[in-house]
Design an enzyme around this catalytic site. Structure first.
Site, mmCIF file in Angstrom:
data_model
loop_
_atom_site.group_PDB
_atom_site.id
_atom_site.type_symbol
_atom_site.label_atom_id
_atom_site.label_comp_id
_atom_site.label_asym_id
_atom_site.label_seq_id
_atom_site.Cartn_x
_atom_site.Cartn_y
_atom_site.Cartn_z
ATOM 1 N N CYS A 1 -1.303 -31.046 52.581
ATOM 2 C CA CYS A 1 -0.052 -31.202 51.824
ATOM 3 C C CYS A 1 0.914 -32.158 52.519
ATOM 4 C CB CYS A 1 0.630 -29.854 51.633
ATOM 5 S SG CYS A 1 -0.521 -28.519 51.327
ATOM 6 N N CYS B 1 6.046 -19.260 44.205
ATOM 7 C CA CYS B 1 5.035 -20.280 44.509
ATOM 8 C C CYS B 1 5.354 -21.584 43.783
ATOM 9 C CB CYS B 1 3.658 -19.825 44.039
ATOM 10 S SG CYS B 1 3.206 -18.169 44.581
ATOM 11 N N LYS C 1 9.230 -26.498 44.635
ATOM 12 C CA LYS C 1 9.330 -25.393 43.684
ATOM 13 C C LYS C 1 9.581 -25.887 42.260
ATOM 14 C CE LYS C 1 9.308 -21.196 42.655
ATOM 15 N NZ LYS C 1 8.893 -21.656 41.337
ATOM 16 N N HIS D 1 4.149 -29.729 43.059
ATOM 17 C CA HIS D 1 3.649 -30.154 44.368
ATOM 18 C C HIS D 1 2.317 -30.878 44.237
ATOM 19 C CE1 HIS D 1 2.581 -30.198 48.525
ATOM 20 N NE2 HIS D 1 1.999 -29.032 48.603
#
Ligand SMILES: [Zn+2]
Lengths: 139, 382
Positions: free
Chosen positions: B83, B206, B328, B332
């Site tokens: 990430c 998440c 959020k 992502h």
């Protein structure tokens, strides 16, 4: 290479510490100790980070320890959806090292830092040999 | 010699079933070239892609992207740090420019995550951890952050409500960002009532998988001043790693690589955490943002829950955080995230952030790979 017995789904059937699964099948939870400097490892390692030696011996651990943290998995990955939700705990072992496994204690009785023991298990519902350990209350 | 950012571009994040991965890359690339003072692709002497390759059908991404952008025969390559791949690409560009080997570099953070089918994603999801000792018990990405959250709640009395407050804030600012995936306010009640994913995390704790791309143009001091009247300088760069396995971590209430990377970045920039005016931190889960406040030094260890409760990370608070909506609300797209964060900080420092403008001279980005295996912290100044 018996390491493929380890896990409901096993991703890496080969490792230098493959005997771990042999021992687990016999009900023994084993870590490794560096022959040169004496460092203990759980999960077992073939190579020592402390002194870089690759000579090790197998040492049994009691599997007893304290629950460091846990989670309950509701959204499960492939191969685990049939057992969801399941509880995953991280145990700080008395003998050193940490272990991650399924917690076999009702959710409402779980407390961080509670005493638990990792018990070697075989999946009985599956014809193939599938080994794991579950974290249970110490009787 | 300083290294500056002279151009930024940001594509729309979300489910982009309208575009291939190279078409996604083109959107922010074009925007960034125009933003850099109408340069062309021929002014770019290297294109570095930050991406996590396992999500794409197209293998070896830089090849196809470089061709589509028309940057051949200039060099191109991929950097991968899960990430944090986008920030890894920025660091690589910094090193290349600093060495004098490259002059004008395009950094593209890029990811298409909705290309995979649900079963493929679920299978991939099962291999995020250490596959030898952990994945065999069905660990998941939210599951790992849930392990942090449970321990954080135990040691510091952090609450699920405080975690939900992070989601509320980030969705609030997300409504002001047209490039974000979600543009809707949420409430604490709605967060707490959302589906359980991995106790104590619910769906609203998440971030969402997304497609998207962002681009920045980086160059040396001499070029930067020529091209742009408001170059934003990279004043401090920190980078660190931490144990992949939670079984080898010194503790599970923070991310050691964040602490280490931020120390390096603060030192190089010659600043303290309190000097940061605006920050984009890696809020892949709400607990991750709370731990980031602490690990970056915005507040003491254990006080992250209070920090959001007191609205210290809102505009007007001690350190406004994720004013673009964060992972959020933006979504992502793994490799795009670090570059996306950077475009926001550049906008903030230029004074081009519109409704969500913070009065800022120093901005920080914090990009975490995996569950902390990799961390990049960058400090930007005017
Ligand atoms: Zn040794």
């Amino acid at each position: 290479m018996p390491f493929h017995y380890f896990g409901k789904i096993n991703f890496v059937p080969y490792t230098k510490v493959t005997k771990f699964a042999d021992y687990l099948k016999d009900g023994k939870l084993m870590g490794t100790r560096c022959k040169k400097c004496g460092e203990f490892y759980f999960p077992p390692r073939a190579d020592c980070i402390k002194c870089f030696s690759d000579e090790f011996e197998w040492v049994e651990t009691t599997g007893k320890g304290r629950l460091h943290t846990y989670t309950i998995i509701y959204a499960a990955p492939t191969g685990f959806d049939d057992i969801a939700p399941y509880i995953i705990g991280v145990l700080d072992l008395d003998d050193g090292g940490r272990l991650l496994g399924w917690v076999d204690v009702p959710e409402e009785q779980i407390e961080i830092e509670m005493r638990l023991k990792a018990v070697p298990k075989i999946f009985e519902e599956i014809p193939d040999i599938k080994l794991y350990y579950s974290l249970e209350k110490i009787k | 010699m300083k290294v500056g950012i002279v151009g930024i571009g940001h594509g729309k994040f979300g489910r982009r079933s309208d575009a291939t991965v190279q078409e996604l890359a083109f959107e922010p690339f074009r925007e960034a070239l125009i933003d850099a003072g109408d340069i062309t692709q021929h002014d770019i002497d290297a294109t570095i892609i930050g991406s996590s390759p396992e999500y794409h059908k197209q293998r070896s991404l830089p090849g196809v992207v470089a061709e589509y952008l028309g940057v051949n025969p200039q060099p191109t390559w991929l950097t991968e740090a899960a990430c944090a791949s986008g920030s890894a690409a920025i660091r690589t560009a910094y090193v290349a420019i600093k060495s004098g080997m490259q002059e004008v570099v395009a950094v593209i953070g890029l990811q298409k995550m909705t290309e995979l089918t649900t079963p493929e994603i679920l299978a991939l999801m099962g291999r995020v951890g250490d596959v030898q000792w952990e994945s065999i018990f069905g660990t998941t990405f939210p599951g790992y952050y849930a392990l942090y959250a449970t321990r954080h709640m135990y040691e510091f009395r952090t609450t699920k409500e405080q975690m939900a407050m992070v989601a509320v804030k980030n969705h609030h600012y997300g409504t002001m960002n047209p490039k974000a995936m979600f543009q809707k306010e949420v409430t604490i009640e709605k967060c707490l009532a959302s589906d359980k994913v991995a106790y104590p995390l619910n769906v609203f704790d998440c971030c969402a998988n997304a497609d998207g791309a962002a681009c920045i143009i980086m160059t040396n001091e001499k070029n930067a001043k020529k091209l742009n009247d408001t170059p934003i300088w990279l004043e401090g760069l920190g980078c660190a790693s931490a144990e992949m396995s939670v079984l080898r971590r010194p503790h599970l209430v923070g991310i050691p690589s964040t602490v280490e990377a931020s120390k390096q970045a603060y030192k190089q920039a010659g600043i303290k955490p309190k000097d940061v005016d605006v920050a984009d931190v890696h809020d892949c889960f709400t607990i991750a943002e709370i731990m980031a406040y602490e690990d970056l030094g915005f507040c003491e260890k254990g006080k992250g829950g209070k920090f959001i409760e007191e609205k210290q990370s809102y505009i007007g608070g001690k350190t406004p955080v994720n004013i673009d909506g964060g992972l959020k609300a933006k979504g992502h797209p793994v490799g795009a995230t670090g570059v996306s964060m950077t475009t926001e900080i550049v906008k903030q420092l230029r004074g081009e952030a519109g409704k969500r403008q913070v009065d800022a001279e120093i901005g920080l980005t914090h990009n975490v790979g995996g569950i902390g295996q990799y961390c990049f912290v960058h400090i930007h100044g005017r």
